[in-house]
Motif scaffolding. Structure first.
Motif, short mmCIF file in Angstrom:
data_model
loop_
_atom_site.label_atom_id
_atom_site.label_comp_id
_atom_site.label_asym_id
_atom_site.label_seq_id
_atom_site.Cartn_x
_atom_site.Cartn_y
_atom_site.Cartn_z
N GLU A 89 47.32 -3.37 -12.79
CA GLU A 89 48.73 -3.51 -12.26
C GLU A 89 49.15 -2.12 -11.94
O GLU A 89 50.06 -1.81 -11.08
N SER A 90 48.64 -1.06 -12.94
CA SER A 90 49.21 0.22 -12.63
C SER A 90 48.94 0.97 -11.31
O SER A 90 49.44 1.90 -10.77
N ALA B 176 46.48 -4.27 -17.50
CA ALA B 176 47.56 -3.18 -17.15
C ALA B 176 46.96 -2.12 -16.35
O ALA B 176 47.69 -1.62 -15.55
N LYS C 62 42.11 7.52 -13.03
CA LYS C 62 42.81 7.00 -13.86
C LYS C 62 42.27 6.61 -15.30
O LYS C 62 42.60 7.08 -16.31
N SER D 198 53.17 4.80 -10.03
CA SER D 198 53.52 3.79 -10.96
C SER D 198 52.48 4.16 -12.11
O SER D 198 52.48 3.78 -13.34
N SER D 199 51.44 4.94 -11.70
CA SER D 199 50.21 4.96 -12.51
C SER D 199 50.38 6.33 -13.47
O SER D 199 49.67 6.76 -14.18
#
Length: 355
Positions: free
Chosen positions: A31-32, A28, A57, A354-355
């Protein structure tokens, strides 16, 4: 995105393994940030800015700004900003380092702190327990990995460089870990002698740097924090060419006037004519390196959506945004506004948002 500044895949693997050890979903996470697992398998190195976004992140998810570094505990988000604010008005690098050590004493979470030691003509920054701890560093910390030590020393070194607005040339970097397979990367990263199996992890440099003033301000700090930890992760190319050594001296902070060719030559212990001749043998020149470095930095900052054009102009050392507009168009053939409407930027922006 600046694809030329990279980090070794061992650093990426270490970070992702540490994430899995803490129970985070690796798939995940990747992908983020629009990072493909297959790309990690096939790659020999990893773009430094993308690594910075990954690191940023993870620190946010873990609520730990010291994640992957020597600290002996978690440092809450926002602590780095407050530490910077507490030292940005220090009268010298030495004064800033003493304040930094004091900050760690009152910051909840860490159990060790950076410590400045003067030894004649040289100074040493190492790590020691905070005053409330009575154990030795070795008993506080879990067994360190070479990546954790490399990241810690490198990020602190680059932070010192940023504070004084120039490359702080090291005499040596000391590691308690055993000699790794990629010794040459360490030599390139620190641009100095590197010693392993030492009694402490430390940065050793001429004490004369301690008297240098802090050139950063609260204004420059704001832009720096928006891009952190990118500037702290990598400042050199991953080879031992003279070009890389010159780029190491230039660093990633372009908010200050860049050194002249004479100053760079002096820092490399050679005449300016020798510098020019040897760069010519590598099919480049000092001016080309400066232009290339500034172009790459500008594109890197343009790929950060939360940075305004005015922010970027300041980070690049331009007093007026209009001057930055002209230079950016000269470098890329597009104005900053046109670049941020381009397909390349929009694809990159999508991955970040998208994160």
């Amino acid at each position: 995105m600046n694809d030329k500044a990279t980090v070794p895949m061992s650093s990426v693997r270490y970070l992702l393994q540490a994430v899995e050890n803490q129970g985070l979903d690796r798939k995940a996470l990747l992908e983020s940030l629009d990072i493909q697992e297959q790309d990690l398998i096939d790659a020999q190195s990893f773009p430094a800015y993308q690594y910075g976004m990954l690191y940023q992140k993870i620190m946010w998810l873990m609520q730990d700004e010291s994640f992957g570094m020597l600290s002996g505990g978690k440092i809450p988000n926002g602590a780095f900003r407050m530490m910077c604010l507490s030292i940005i008005h220090a009268r010298s690098l030495a004064h800033a380092l003493y304040r930094c050590s004091d900050f760690y004493e009152i910051c909840r979470g860490p159990t060790i702190k950076p410590v400045l030691i003067k030894k004649g003509r040289f100074a040493l920054v190492t790590f020691a327990p905070i005053e409330s701890m009575h154990d030795e560093v070795e008993t506080i910390l879990k067994p360190e990995s070479k990546e954790q030590l490399r990241t810690t020393l490198s990020m602190w070194h680059h932070f010192f460089c940023w504070l004084i607005g120039r490359r702080l040339s090291l005499k040596a970097a000391y590691f308690t870990s055993e000699r790794p397979d990629d010794v040459e990367y360490d030599k390139t990263l620190f641009q100095s002698e590197v010693k392993y199996n030492q009694h402490a992890n430390a940065l050793v440099f001429p004490a004369s740097y301690l008297d240098m003033p802090i050139v950063q301000t609260e204004d420059s700090l704001r832009g720096f924090l928006k891009t952190a930890p990118y500037q702290l992760l990598v400042m050199v190319e991953n080879d031992n060419s003279l070009k890389s050594r010159v780029m190491a001296i230039l660093g990633k902070d372009f908010s200050r006037e860049m050194p002249s060719a004479d100053e760079v030559a002096s820092g490399l212990n050679m005449s300016v004519s020798t510098l020019r001749r040897r760069l010519n043998e590598e099919n480049t020149s000092y001016q080309q390196i400066k232009d290339e470095s500034r172009k790459e930095a500008a594109i890197t900052y343009m790929n950060v959506p939360r940075l305004s054009i005015n922010d970027i102009a300041g980070l690049m050392g331009f007093d007026e945004p209009s001057a930055f507009f002209r230079s950016f168009k000269k470098w890329t053939g597009m104005t900053p506004g046109e670049y941020r409407k381009s397909e390349e930027y929009l694809k990159f922006d999508k991955g970040i948002r998208s994160s």
